[in-house]
Enzyme design. Structure first.
Site, PDB file in Angstrom:
ATOM      1  N   SER A 215       1.552  -5.217  -0.691  1.00 26.74           N
ATOM      2  CA  SER A 215       1.562  -6.069  -1.888  1.00 26.74           C
ATOM      3  C   SER A 215       0.786  -7.379  -1.683  1.00 26.74           C
ATOM      4  O   SER A 215       0.127  -7.868  -2.610  1.00 26.74           O
ATOM      5  CB  SER A 215       2.997  -6.358  -2.341  1.00 26.74           C
ATOM      6  OG  SER A 215       3.741  -6.946  -1.300  1.00 26.74           O
TER       7      SER A 215
ATOM      8  N   CYS B 170       6.515   1.066  -5.531  1.00 27.93           N
ATOM      9  CA  CYS B 170       6.647   0.414  -4.217  1.00 27.93           C
ATOM     10  C   CYS B 170       5.954  -0.959  -4.207  1.00 27.93           C
ATOM     11  O   CYS B 170       6.464  -1.886  -4.828  1.00 27.93           O
ATOM     12  CB  CYS B 170       6.139   1.360  -3.145  1.00 27.93           C
ATOM     13  SG  CYS B 170       6.859   1.036  -1.541  1.00 27.93           S
TER      14      CYS B 170
ATOM     15  N   ILE C  42       8.970   4.590   1.649  1.00 29.99           N
ATOM     16  CA  ILE C  42       8.161   4.192   2.808  1.00 29.99           C
ATOM     17  C   ILE C  42       8.086   2.665   2.839  1.00 29.99           C
ATOM     18  O   ILE C  42       7.476   2.060   1.958  1.00 29.99           O
ATOM     19  CB  ILE C  42       6.731   4.769   2.719  1.00 29.99           C
ATOM     20  CG1 ILE C  42       6.774   6.292   2.585  1.00 29.99           C
ATOM     21  CG2 ILE C  42       5.903   4.357   3.929  1.00 29.99           C
ATOM     22  CD1 ILE C  42       5.437   6.925   2.232  1.00 29.99           C
ATOM     23  N   ARG C  43       8.702   2.060   3.802  1.00 32.70           N
ATOM     24  CA  ARG C  43       8.783   0.584   3.860  1.00 32.70           C
ATOM     25  C   ARG C  43       9.043   0.010   2.464  1.00 32.70           C
ATOM     26  O   ARG C  43       8.394  -0.933   2.007  1.00 32.70           O
ATOM     27  CB  ARG C  43       7.507  -0.026   4.462  1.00 32.70           C
ATOM     28  CG  ARG C  43       7.439   0.100   5.966  1.00 32.70           C
ATOM     29  CD  ARG C  43       6.300  -0.702   6.567  1.00 32.70           C
ATOM     30  NE  ARG C  43       5.022  -0.316   6.011  1.00 32.70           N
ATOM     31  CZ  ARG C  43       4.193  -1.143   5.397  1.00 32.70           C
ATOM     32  NH1 ARG C  43       4.479  -2.413   5.266  1.00 32.70           N
ATOM     33  NH2 ARG C  43       3.049  -0.688   4.924  1.00 32.70           N
TER      34      ARG C  43
ATOM     35  N   HIS D 279       7.926   6.949  -4.034  1.00 38.18           N
ATOM     36  CA  HIS D 279       6.557   7.435  -4.272  1.00 38.18           C
ATOM     37  C   HIS D 279       6.554   8.860  -4.830  1.00 38.18           C
ATOM     38  O   HIS D 279       6.371   9.818  -4.070  1.00 38.18           O
ATOM     39  CB  HIS D 279       5.786   7.466  -2.939  1.00 38.18           C
ATOM     40  CG  HIS D 279       5.516   6.129  -2.359  1.00 38.18           C
ATOM     41  ND1 HIS D 279       4.368   5.426  -2.623  1.00 38.18           N
ATOM     42  CD2 HIS D 279       6.240   5.362  -1.526  1.00 38.18           C
ATOM     43  CE1 HIS D 279       4.392   4.277  -1.969  1.00 38.18           C
ATOM     44  NE2 HIS D 279       5.523   4.211  -1.296  1.00 38.18           N
TER      45      HIS D 279
ATOM     46  N   GLU E 141       4.248  10.309  -6.290  1.00 37.36           N
ATOM     47  CA  GLU E 141       2.903  10.883  -6.108  1.00 37.36           C
ATOM     48  C   GLU E 141       2.778  11.606  -4.771  1.00 37.36           C
ATOM     49  O   GLU E 141       1.838  12.359  -4.561  1.00 37.36           O
ATOM     50  CB  GLU E 141       1.827   9.793  -6.271  1.00 37.36           C
ATOM     51  CG  GLU E 141       1.617   8.849  -5.089  1.00 37.36           C
ATOM     52  CD  GLU E 141       2.705   7.776  -4.931  1.00 37.36           C
ATOM     53  OE1 GLU E 141       3.708   7.808  -5.668  1.00 37.36           O
ATOM     54  OE2 GLU E 141       2.541   6.911  -4.049  1.00 37.36           O
TER      55      GLU E 141
HETATM   56  N1  LIG Z   1       4.815   1.861   0.478  1.00 33.85           N
HETATM   57  C1  LIG Z   1       4.685   0.626   0.019  1.00 33.85           C
HETATM   58  O1  LIG Z   1       4.058   0.358  -1.014  1.00 33.85           O
HETATM   59  C2  LIG Z   1       5.258  -0.447   0.901  1.00 33.85           C
HETATM   60  C3  LIG Z   1       5.242  -1.836   0.305  1.00 33.85           C
HETATM   61  C4  LIG Z   1       5.057  -2.863   1.409  1.00 33.85           C
HETATM   62  N2  LIG Z   1       6.129  -2.810   2.341  1.00 33.85           N
HETATM   63  C5  LIG Z   1       4.924  -4.264   0.805  1.00 33.85           C
HETATM   64  O2  LIG Z   1       5.816  -5.054   0.937  1.00 33.85           O
HETATM   65  O3  LIG Z   1       3.930  -4.561   0.211  1.00 33.85           O
END
Ligand SMILES: NC(=O)CC[C@H](N)C(=O)O
Length: 189
Positions: free
Chosen positions: A49, A79, A135-136, A171, A173
């Site tokens: 981001s 995300c 994912i994160r 996600h 996708e």
């Molecule tokens: N898969 C993702 O888009 C992770 C986002 C990422 N951890 C962020 O803070 O930007």
């Protein structure tokens, strides 16, 4: 035919493009400010981001996109895209688009190694369970009354909608399931 953009400054773009095409829509990668014209909606993909936020300003997309969203243009943030749309971020001082009345926590589930998949029924979207890939991922820690919560995992909000804005921590996708994309395309007209 509906024309759906995917912001293509950084992050996971092609998987969204393929899902949009699989649903019979035109899909375009958006890298320049005038590419925002004539779209029926825009997906802000996952990625980093902070990086996407900087590139939004560098390309001049930031101001026009923010205005368009405020006038009802449909957007879906997955995300990192969710972080870009959030009014406030609990653990980051960055200022992004801030159009949606939610507070998010970045990397709320830990690092890459803590990525996981979960199946859930999201009633607004489908009567069948949808695979959710994290994912994160961020999650939403606060929503204003005008925000509709679509899905929670372990009591944390991971999908929500406010009028023309949709956000998901996960996600869709990255799975074969097209239900979330179909739901978003239904918001775009
Ligand atoms: N898969 C993702 O888009 C992770 C986002 C990422 N951890 C962020 O803070 O930007």
């Amino acid at each position: 035919m509906k024309k759906i953009g995917v912001l293509a400054l950084q992050g996971g773009v092609i998987e969204h493009i393929n899902h949009v095409k699989a649903l019979g829509c035109e899909a375009v990668e958006v890298r320049k400010v005038d590419e925002l014209d004539d779209l029926d909606g825009l997906i802000l993909p996952g990625g980093e981001s902070t990086t996407i936020g900087k590139l939004l300003r560098k390309t001049g997309i930031f101001d026009k996109l923010k205005d368009k969203i405020s006038s009802g243009f449909p957007v879906w943030g997955t995300c990192a895209g969710m972080i870009l749309l959030a009014k406030s971020i609990e653990n980051d001082g960055a200022i992004h688009l801030q159009t949606m009345d939610i507070t998010v926590m970045r990397n709320a589930y830990g690092t890459q190694i803590n990525s996981f998949i979960e199946e859930k029924i999201i009633g607004e979207v489908s009567s069948e369970p949808i695979p959710l890939v994290f994912i994160r991922a961020p999650y939403i820690t606060k929503v204003e009354d005008n925000v509709q919560v679509l899905c929670k995992v372990a009591n944390n909000v991971v999908a929500a909608r406010q009028n023309n804005m949709l956000v998901t921590s996960f996600h869709p996708e990255l799975t074969d399931n097209l239900d979330m994309h179909k739901y978003f395309i239904g918001m775009c007209s």
